[in-house]
Write an enzyme that holds these catalytic residues in place. Structure first.
Site, PDB file in Angstrom:
ATOM      1  N   ALA A  12      12.098   7.238  50.523  1.00 59.01           N
ATOM      2  CA  ALA A  12      13.386   7.916  50.395  1.00 59.01           C
ATOM      3  C   ALA A  12      13.337   9.060  49.384  1.00 59.01           C
ATOM      4  O   ALA A  12      13.796  10.170  49.665  1.00 59.01           O
ATOM      5  CB  ALA A  12      14.453   6.904  49.995  1.00 59.01           C
ATOM      6  N   ASP A  28       0.753   7.300  50.059  1.00 66.03           N
ATOM      7  CA  ASP A  28       1.663   6.226  50.469  1.00 66.03           C
ATOM      8  C   ASP A  28       0.889   5.144  51.203  1.00 66.03           C
ATOM      9  O   ASP A  28      -0.065   5.435  51.938  1.00 66.03           O
ATOM     10  CB  ASP A  28       2.780   6.762  51.368  1.00 66.03           C
ATOM     11  N   ARG A  87      17.472   7.055  55.483  1.00 63.65           N
ATOM     12  CA  ARG A  87      17.398   7.796  54.220  1.00 63.65           C
ATOM     13  C   ARG A  87      16.095   8.564  54.030  1.00 63.65           C
ATOM     14  O   ARG A  87      16.013   9.393  53.122  1.00 63.65           O
ATOM     15  CB  ARG A  87      17.573   6.825  53.042  1.00 63.65           C
ATOM     16  N   ASP A 141       8.790   2.565  44.302  1.00 60.93           N
ATOM     17  CA  ASP A 141       9.913   1.634  44.214  1.00 60.93           C
ATOM     18  C   ASP A 141       9.563   0.412  43.374  1.00 60.93           C
ATOM     19  O   ASP A 141      10.184  -0.632  43.502  1.00 60.93           O
ATOM     20  CB  ASP A 141      10.360   1.182  45.611  1.00 60.93           C
ATOM     21  N   ASN A 142       8.540   0.545  42.500  1.00 55.52           N
ATOM     22  CA  ASN A 142       8.158  -0.623  41.707  1.00 55.52           C
ATOM     23  C   ASN A 142       7.637  -0.209  40.335  1.00 55.52           C
ATOM     24  O   ASN A 142       7.057   0.868  40.166  1.00 55.52           O
ATOM     25  CB  ASN A 142       7.135  -1.481  42.454  1.00 55.52           C
ATOM     26  N   THR A 164       3.496   0.330  39.626  1.00 55.92           N
ATOM     27  CA  THR A 164       2.904   1.616  39.977  1.00 55.92           C
ATOM     28  C   THR A 164       3.296   2.679  38.964  1.00 55.92           C
ATOM     29  O   THR A 164       2.500   3.559  38.623  1.00 55.92           O
ATOM     30  CB  THR A 164       3.323   2.043  41.395  1.00 55.92           C
ATOM     31  N   CYS A 219       6.425   8.417  26.289  1.00 63.88           N
ATOM     32  CA  CYS A 219       5.861   8.083  27.600  1.00 63.88           C
ATOM     33  C   CYS A 219       6.709   6.976  28.224  1.00 63.88           C
ATOM     34  O   CYS A 219       7.636   6.438  27.605  1.00 63.88           O
ATOM     35  CB  CYS A 219       4.397   7.678  27.481  1.00 63.88           C
ATOM     36  N   CYS A 251      15.991  -1.637  47.155  1.00 57.23           N
ATOM     37  CA  CYS A 251      16.687  -1.157  48.350  1.00 57.23           C
ATOM     38  C   CYS A 251      16.749  -2.224  49.428  1.00 57.23           C
ATOM     39  O   CYS A 251      17.671  -2.254  50.237  1.00 57.23           O
ATOM     40  CB  CYS A 251      15.976   0.082  48.895  1.00 57.23           C
TER      41      CYS A 251
END
Length: 342
Positions: free
Chosen positions: A36, A57, A68, A127-128, A131, A168, A184
């Site tokens: 998204a 990805d 989205r 989304d985490n 990472t 940081c 999400c």
């Protein structure tokens, strides 16, 4: 001036000008996550003329993404295209003068430095938390600025992180949060929110590339009741930060207990399994083997195998596997061992 004509309206903006546009054309940006946020970021940066963009990805396009994730369509979902490839194909049609490098991979300690170290800016479309801590380690180690972003439900945030200048990410978030929190997939997300946060991230990236001042804040917004909050983080550097002060890169450390081969993808009833050793599979051979045990579909990048109605296994060329239908790691290991092997 002819080569710059397509960017003429952007060049007219005083703070950009022709010199700024030339800087964009000579810049390299890595976008981690092409969902998204990542699709919005990539769309803006390609149209703005960033010369080289790497899309990283690990996932494939699904119908539920289309609400989205703005670079994809129903045909991408039908073909089960990897997100990086589908985005690359669309972006090449938008601006064929830009080099777009699509990488189908899960960013982890085995590949993070190789994939990110030579860029002018890294942009967070993930989304985490794990990472993001990994991105932060690479960014601090090699002195690369990066732009953090997050969006869930109706709430989003973003910040620019510049090693040696700003706190940081680990200064701001000292510990990996326990539990999975909201995602999400558990509480949903509104499409206008990801457009807004991704657009701000793209703008911050462009400012970094042309040498302009970025926001000193962790910017936060809720688009449902329209509330905003600016948290000044300019003085938030932790004098004891393991990463930017002590240069202790725990998320790049192979001996760290944080490194796992099995990852539950929150809210998706899916377990991801990474191979112990880097290798490339012949997906056609794997498909021929699995056809004896169930239905197999796929393309040049991956295959999907369904041994029964409840379980679906996606196998990528880099030997990474997604097991849909369970969030039980033990069960996922058994399924992996049964159909894929050790």
């Amino acid at each position: 001036m002819s080569d710059l004509e397509r960017y003429s309206r952007q060049i007219l903006f005083q703070q950009m000008g022709e010199s700024g546009q030339v800087k964009l054309l000579n810049s390299k940006v890595a976008i981690v996550g092409v969902g998204a946020l990542g699709t919005v970021i990539a769309n803006h940066l390609v149209r703005s003329g960033v010369g080289f963009i790497r899309l990283i990805d690990r996932d494939l396009v699904e119908l539920s993404n289309l609400q989205r994730q703005t670079l994809f369509d129903e045909e991408d979902a039908r073909l089960q295209l990897p997100k990086a490839i589908a985005a690359q194909k669309r972006l090449n049609r938008i601006n064929s003068a830009i080099i777009i490098d699509a990488v189908i991979a899960d960013l982890n300690l085995e590949n993070a430095e190789e994939l990110l170290m030579e860029f002018d800016c890294i942009v967070d479309g993930t989304d985490n938390f794990m990472t993001r801590f990994l991105i932060n380690d690479v960014a601090v180690k090699f002195g690369i600025p990066w732009v953090h972003g997050a969006a869930v439900s109706s709430r989003g945030m973003f910040a620019s992180i510049k090693p040696g200048i700003t706190p940081c990410y680990r200064c701001l978030f000292p510990h990996v949060p326990s539990g999975t929190g909201e995602t999400c997939d558990t509480v949903g997300v509104l499409s206008p929110l990801t457009d807004i946060i991704g657009s701000f991230q793209a703008m911050e990236t462009m400012k970094i590339l042309v040498g302009e001042k970025t926001t000193p804040n962790l910017e936060q917004i809720d688009i449902w009741d329209y509330s905003t909050m600016q948290m000044d983080i300019s003085e938030g550097r932790n004098p004891n930060c393991p990463t930017c002060v002590k240069h202790q890169f725990d998320f790049l450390n192979r001996s760290s207990e944080l490194q796992v081969a099995y990852t539950t993808l929150c809210g998706r009833n899916t377990v991801q399994i990474n191979p112990r050793n880097k290798r490339e599979l012949d997906v056609k051979k794997v498909a021929a083997h699995l056809k004896k045990s169930g239905k197999v579909t796929g393309n040049d990048y991956l295959l999907r195998f369904s041994p029964d109605e409840d379980i679906s296994i996606v196998v990528f060329k880099d030997a990474r596997v997604l097991i849909h239908g369970t969030n039980d790691v033990v069960k996922a290991k058994l399924i992996y061992s049964k159909y894929i092997g050790n």
